[in-house]
Design an enzyme around this catalytic site. Structure first.
Site, PDB file in Angstrom:
ATOM      1  N   LYS A   1      -1.496  -9.464   2.339  1.00 54.62           N
ATOM      2  CA  LYS A   1      -0.809  -8.975   3.585  1.00 54.62           C
ATOM      3  C   LYS A   1      -1.961  -7.913   4.299  1.00 54.62           C
ATOM      4  CE  LYS A   1       2.640  -5.865   3.793  1.00 54.62           C
ATOM      5  NZ  LYS A   1       1.968  -4.786   4.707  1.00 54.62           N
TER       6      LYS A   1
ATOM      7  N   GLU B   1       8.145  -4.550  11.208  1.00 53.10           N
ATOM      8  CA  GLU B   1       8.601  -3.215  10.563  1.00 53.10           C
ATOM      9  C   GLU B   1       8.804  -2.302  12.022  1.00 53.10           C
ATOM     10  OE1 GLU B   1       6.095  -1.109   7.758  1.00 53.10           O
ATOM     11  OE2 GLU B   1       7.309   0.827   7.945  1.00 53.10           O
TER      12      GLU B   1
ATOM     13  N   ASP C   1       0.787  -1.321  -0.118  1.00 52.97           N
ATOM     14  CA  ASP C   1      -0.162  -0.134   0.094  1.00 52.97           C
ATOM     15  C   ASP C   1       0.958   1.283  -0.119  1.00 52.97           C
ATOM     16  OD1 ASP C   1       0.807  -0.112   2.459  1.00 52.97           O
ATOM     17  OD2 ASP C   1      -0.899  -0.060   3.427  1.00 52.97           O
ATOM     18  N   SER C   2       2.153   1.081   0.168  1.00 52.90           N
ATOM     19  CA  SER C   2       3.245   2.245   0.060  1.00 52.90           C
ATOM     20  C   SER C   2       3.027   2.776  -1.417  1.00 52.90           C
ATOM     21  CB  SER C   2       4.469   1.622   0.115  1.00 52.90           C
ATOM     22  OG  SER C   2       4.845   0.583  -0.537  1.00 52.90           O
TER      23      SER C   2
HETATM   24  O1  KIV Z   1       3.434  -1.341   1.766  1.00 48.63           O
HETATM   25  C1  KIV Z   1       4.729  -1.714   1.935  1.00 48.63           C
HETATM   26  O2  KIV Z   1       5.463  -1.109   1.365  1.00 48.63           O
HETATM   27  C2  KIV Z   1       5.042  -2.485   3.244  1.00 48.63           C
HETATM   28  C3  KIV Z   1       6.437  -2.650   3.557  1.00 48.63           C
HETATM   29  C4  KIV Z   1       6.773  -1.882   4.377  1.00 48.63           C
HETATM   30  C5  KIV Z   1       6.428  -3.943   4.185  1.00 48.63           C
HETATM   31  O3  KIV Z   1       4.117  -2.731   3.667  1.00 48.63           O
END
Ligand code: KIV
Length: 262
Positions: A110, A179, A42-43
């Site tokens: 996730k 994290e 979701d980043s």
């Molecule tokens: O969305 C993302 O990039 C993440 C990573 C930081 C594990 O969840």
């Protein structure tokens, strides 16, 4: 790779590597690497859309990026991130979101946290959808945890994270991202549970590591937290290349005769 290969890797003591990816072009490049898994995180809301947090990611956005990544990395294990609130509106809504990602080609989902959505995790697992957990700093809860900061420094917080990691194992998750937690806590959790821990800002004691691809490639000019190691000076290389193009165009040396049609 598959979710069961992740579990096997832990048993065999093989470290796991994962990166985020959001698009077809990078996915094609990752295809030729030995990386064990790709996360359509979701980043994407921050890295690709410029939002200040991951709260802006939506099911439709992650679905579209998952499709693009799967088209580029046909043989890789792809995990799609369940965005903000998509798994907090009840089991049916969560199943609908997961359905969108799995039919887009993801092999697992996730989701952040455990408390309050144990039923969702259990139902996803029972439905044949491999689930990866995400504990420690949970960026979707950034406003509740006082910003992007290390979690698990106090005894209470460390115990809560350890308890949640065990709960994820019991619920049938195949791995958990840790994290921004102290390295010693991540190592203790890694020893205590049978599912692999994938660290980001969690030290070397985890079973694997994940980084945002653009951070790993040194493409981010504004963001360099302690846990990021840029393996390439991407920003400078890209800017140099664009500068060379600009200069060649303005000098009239691009395109050449060879680069033109007769
Ligand atoms: O969305 C993302 O990039 C993440 C990573 C930081 C594990 O969840």
């Amino acid at each position: 790779m598959s979710s069961s290969d992740f579990l096997r890797a832990k048993i065999e003591g093989r470290r796991l590597s994962m990166v985020t990816c959001y698009d077809y072009t990078f996915a094609r490049l990752l295809s030729g690497s030995a990386i064990d898994g790709i996360l359509v995180g979701d980043s994407v809301a921050m890295v690709m859309q410029g939002h200040p947090s991951t709260l802006y990611a939506t099911v439709e956005l992650i679905r579209l990026h998952t499709e693009a990544v799967v088209r580029g990395a046909t043989a890789k294990f792809v995990v799609a991130d369940m965005p903000f609130l998509s798994f907090r509106r009840g089991v049916t809504a969560a199943l609908d979101s997961a359905h969108a990602f799995m039919t887009a080609g993801a092999h697992a989902v996730k989701l952040e946290g455990v408390d309050g959505h144990e039923d969702v995790i259990q139902r996803l697992v029972e439905s044949g959808i491999p689930v990866m957990g995400h504990l420690g700093l949970q960026p979707q809860a950034v406003h509740a945890c006082g910003g992007f900061r290390v979690q698990g420094r106090s005894n209470d917080s460390a115990q809560a994270i350890s308890r949640q990691a065990s709960t994820l194992e019991v619920l049938g998750a195949f791995a958990v991202v840790l994290e921004c937690v102290p390295a010693s806590l991540a190592e203790d959790i890694t020893k205590a549970i049978r599912i692999p821990t994938i660290g980001i800002g969690a030290g070397a004691g985890c079973d694997g590591q994940i980084l945002v691809l653009q951070d790993l490639l040194g493409m981010n000019l504004d963001f360099r937290p302690r846990f990021v190691r840029p393996f390439l000076d991407g920003a400078r290389n890209i800017q140099d290349a664009v500068t060379q193009f600009d200069e060649a165009v303005k000098a009239g040396t691009f395109p050449s005769t060879e680069e033109s049609y007769s």
